[in-house]
Design a protein around this motif. Structure first.
Motif, PDB file in Angstrom:
ATOM      1  N   HIS A  74     102.359 121.974  54.849  1.00 22.70           N
ATOM      2  CA  HIS A  74     101.360 120.938  54.568  1.00 22.70           C
ATOM      3  C   HIS A  74     102.018 119.551  54.520  1.00 22.70           C
ATOM      4  N   ALA A  75     103.151 119.458  53.835  1.00 12.69           N
ATOM      5  CA  ALA A  75     103.852 118.173  53.733  1.00 12.69           C
ATOM      6  C   ALA A  75     104.321 117.701  55.103  1.00 12.69           C
ATOM      7  N   THR A  76     104.795 118.614  55.936  1.00 15.12           N
ATOM      8  CA  THR A  76     105.260 118.256  57.281  1.00 15.12           C
ATOM      9  C   THR A  76     104.107 117.750  58.130  1.00 15.12           C
ATOM     10  N   ARG A  77     102.968 118.424  58.073  1.00 17.06           N
ATOM     11  CA  ARG A  77     101.800 117.978  58.846  1.00 17.06           C
ATOM     12  C   ARG A  77     101.325 116.608  58.377  1.00 17.06           C
ATOM     13  N   LYS A  78     101.341 116.389  57.080  1.00 14.91           N
ATOM     14  CA  LYS A  78     100.916 115.101  56.539  1.00 14.91           C
ATOM     15  C   LYS A  78     101.857 113.990  57.005  1.00 14.91           C
ATOM     16  N   LEU A  79     103.163 114.230  56.944  1.00 17.19           N
ATOM     17  CA  LEU A  79     104.131 113.225  57.383  1.00 17.19           C
ATOM     18  C   LEU A  79     104.064 112.991  58.889  1.00 17.19           C
ATOM     19  N   THR A  80     103.812 114.045  59.659  1.00 20.40           N
ATOM     20  CA  THR A  80     103.676 113.889  61.105  1.00 20.40           C
ATOM     21  C   THR A  80     102.454 113.044  61.440  1.00 20.40           C
ATOM     22  N   SER A  81     101.368 113.282  60.742  1.00 20.04           N
ATOM     23  CA  SER A  81     100.163 112.483  60.947  1.00 20.04           C
ATOM     24  C   SER A  81     100.412 111.026  60.587  1.00 20.04           C
ATOM     25  N   GLN A  82     101.108 110.794  59.488  1.00 17.38           N
ATOM     26  CA  GLN A  82     101.417 109.423  59.075  1.00 17.38           C
ATOM     27  C   GLN A  82     102.334 108.749  60.095  1.00 17.38           C
ATOM     28  N   MET A  83     103.293 109.485  60.626  1.00 18.02           N
ATOM     29  CA  MET A  83     104.188 108.919  61.631  1.00 18.02           C
ATOM     30  C   MET A  83     103.423 108.546  62.894  1.00 18.02           C
ATOM     31  N   ASP A  84     102.501 109.395  63.337  1.00 19.83           N
ATOM     32  CA  ASP A  84     101.690 109.092  64.512  1.00 19.83           C
ATOM     33  C   ASP A  84     100.867 107.830  64.288  1.00 19.83           C
ATOM     34  N   HIS A  85     100.296 107.701  63.100  1.00 20.36           N
ATOM     35  CA  HIS A  85      99.514 106.501  62.774  1.00 20.36           C
ATOM     36  C   HIS A  85     100.395 105.251  62.815  1.00 20.36           C
ATOM     37  N   LEU A  86     101.596 105.347  62.257  1.00 21.18           N
ATOM     38  CA  LEU A  86     102.498 104.193  62.253  1.00 21.18           C
ATOM     39  C   LEU A  86     102.973 103.850  63.667  1.00 21.18           C
ATOM     40  N   LEU A  87     103.178 104.853  64.506  1.00 21.62           N
ATOM     41  CA  LEU A  87     103.566 104.579  65.898  1.00 21.62           C
ATOM     42  C   LEU A  87     102.438 103.879  66.648  1.00 21.62           C
ATOM     43  N   GLN A  88     101.198 104.287  66.407  1.00 17.84           N
ATOM     44  CA  GLN A  88     100.066 103.612  67.032  1.00 17.84           C
ATOM     45  C   GLN A  88      99.962 102.176  66.553  1.00 17.84           C
ATOM     46  N   GLU A  89     100.187 101.954  65.269  1.00 19.83           N
ATOM     47  CA  GLU A  89     100.150 100.597  64.716  1.00 19.83           C
ATOM     48  C   GLU A  89     101.264  99.748  65.319  1.00 19.83           C
ATOM     49  N   ARG A  90     102.444 100.343  65.481  1.00 22.96           N
ATOM     50  CA  ARG A  90     103.561  99.621  66.093  1.00 22.96           C
ATOM     51  C   ARG A  90     103.226  99.219  67.528  1.00 22.96           C
ATOM     52  N   ASP A  91     102.630 100.130  68.291  1.00 22.10           N
ATOM     53  CA  ASP A  91     102.249  99.823  69.670  1.00 22.10           C
ATOM     54  C   ASP A  91     101.202  98.715  69.710  1.00 22.10           C
ATOM     55  N   ARG A  92     100.239  98.774  68.793  1.00 22.11           N
ATOM     56  CA  ARG A  92      99.206  97.737  68.750  1.00 22.11           C
ATOM     57  C   ARG A  92      99.819  96.375  68.430  1.00 22.11           C
ATOM     58  N   LEU A  93     100.723  96.347  67.459  1.00 28.08           N
ATOM     59  CA  LEU A  93     101.373  95.092  67.098  1.00 28.08           C
ATOM     60  C   LEU A  93     102.281  94.580  68.217  1.00 28.08           C
ATOM     61  N   ASP A  94     102.912  95.493  68.942  1.00 30.80           N
ATOM     62  CA  ASP A  94     103.752  95.091  70.067  1.00 30.80           C
ATOM     63  C   ASP A  94     102.921  94.441  71.169  1.00 30.80           C
ATOM     64  N   ILE A  95     101.765  95.014  71.457  1.00 30.45           N
ATOM     65  CA  ILE A  95     100.872  94.430  72.466  1.00 30.45           C
ATOM     66  C   ILE A  95     100.384  93.063  72.010  1.00 30.45           C
ATOM     67  N   GLU A  96     100.030  92.959  70.728  1.00 33.97           N
ATOM     68  CA  GLU A  96      99.574  91.673  70.206  1.00 33.97           C
ATOM     69  C   GLU A  96     100.699  90.633  70.282  1.00 33.97           C
ATOM     70  N   TRP A  97     101.921  91.034  69.987  1.00 29.23           N
ATOM     71  CA  TRP A  97     103.066  90.122  70.061  1.00 29.23           C
ATOM     72  C   TRP A  97     103.270  89.633  71.496  1.00 29.23           C
ATOM     73  N   ARG A  98     103.182  90.529  72.454  1.00 32.27           N
ATOM     74  CA  ARG A  98     103.339  90.124  73.862  1.00 32.27           C
ATOM     75  C   ARG A  98     102.242  89.151  74.276  1.00 32.27           C
ATOM     76  N   ASN A  99     101.016  89.414  73.841  1.00 34.67           N
ATOM     77  CA  ASN A  99      99.923  88.495  74.167  1.00 34.67           C
ATOM     78  C   ASN A  99     100.140  87.124  73.539  1.00 34.67           C
ATOM     79  N   LEU A 100     100.652  87.098  72.317  1.00 35.34           N
ATOM     80  CA  LEU A 100     100.932  85.820  71.664  1.00 35.34           C
ATOM     81  C   LEU A 100     102.050  85.065  72.373  1.00 35.34           C
ATOM     82  N   LEU A 101     103.053  85.795  72.849  1.00 36.91           N
ATOM     83  CA  LEU A 101     104.119  85.137  73.608  1.00 36.91           C
ATOM     84  C   LEU A 101     103.582  84.524  74.896  1.00 36.91           C
TER      85      LEU A 101
END
Length: 104
Positions: free
Chosen positions: A41-68
């Motif tokens: 259960h703990a592993t699945r929860k952490l994996t889900s959280q990691m996937d969410h953070l990776l998606q957030e990182r990708d979104r912020l990276d795209i926003e950063w490129r657009n701002l540049l």
């Protein structure tokens, strides 16, 4: 009736004591099973959280490129010159109107 319940409880306790290793091993297996469920259960929860953070990182990276890109397009010299002359009615001063200030 009192004697028979005492004898029965002694028989049960004696039987449990005779099979103490089986009882102990059963408890170890049960505790291990609960540990496996908790870890899964703990592993699945952490994996889900990691996937969410990776998606957030990708979104912020795209926003950063657009701002540049936006910063680059807004800081082009020709654009700045065009806005200064047309929108703000600015012009370069004549050479005789220029004042040079020298610092000591």
């Amino acid at each position: 009736m009192g004697q028979s319940s005492i004898k029965l409880s002694r028989i049960v306790l004696a039987d449990i004591w005779r099979h103490k290793w089986i009882l102990l091993m059963s408890m170890v297996v049960l505790i291990n099973a609960v540990g496996v469920v908790y870890t899964s259960h703990a592993t699945r929860k952490l994996t889900s959280q990691m996937d969410h953070l990776l998606q957030e990182r990708d979104r912020l990276d795209i926003e950063w490129r657009n701002l540049l890109l936006e910063e680059q397009s807004k800081s082009e010299h020709s654009r700045v010159t065009r806005i200064a002359t047309k929108d703000l009615k600015m012009m370069r001063p004549l050479p005789k109107e220029e004042v040079v200030i020298r610092l000591p």
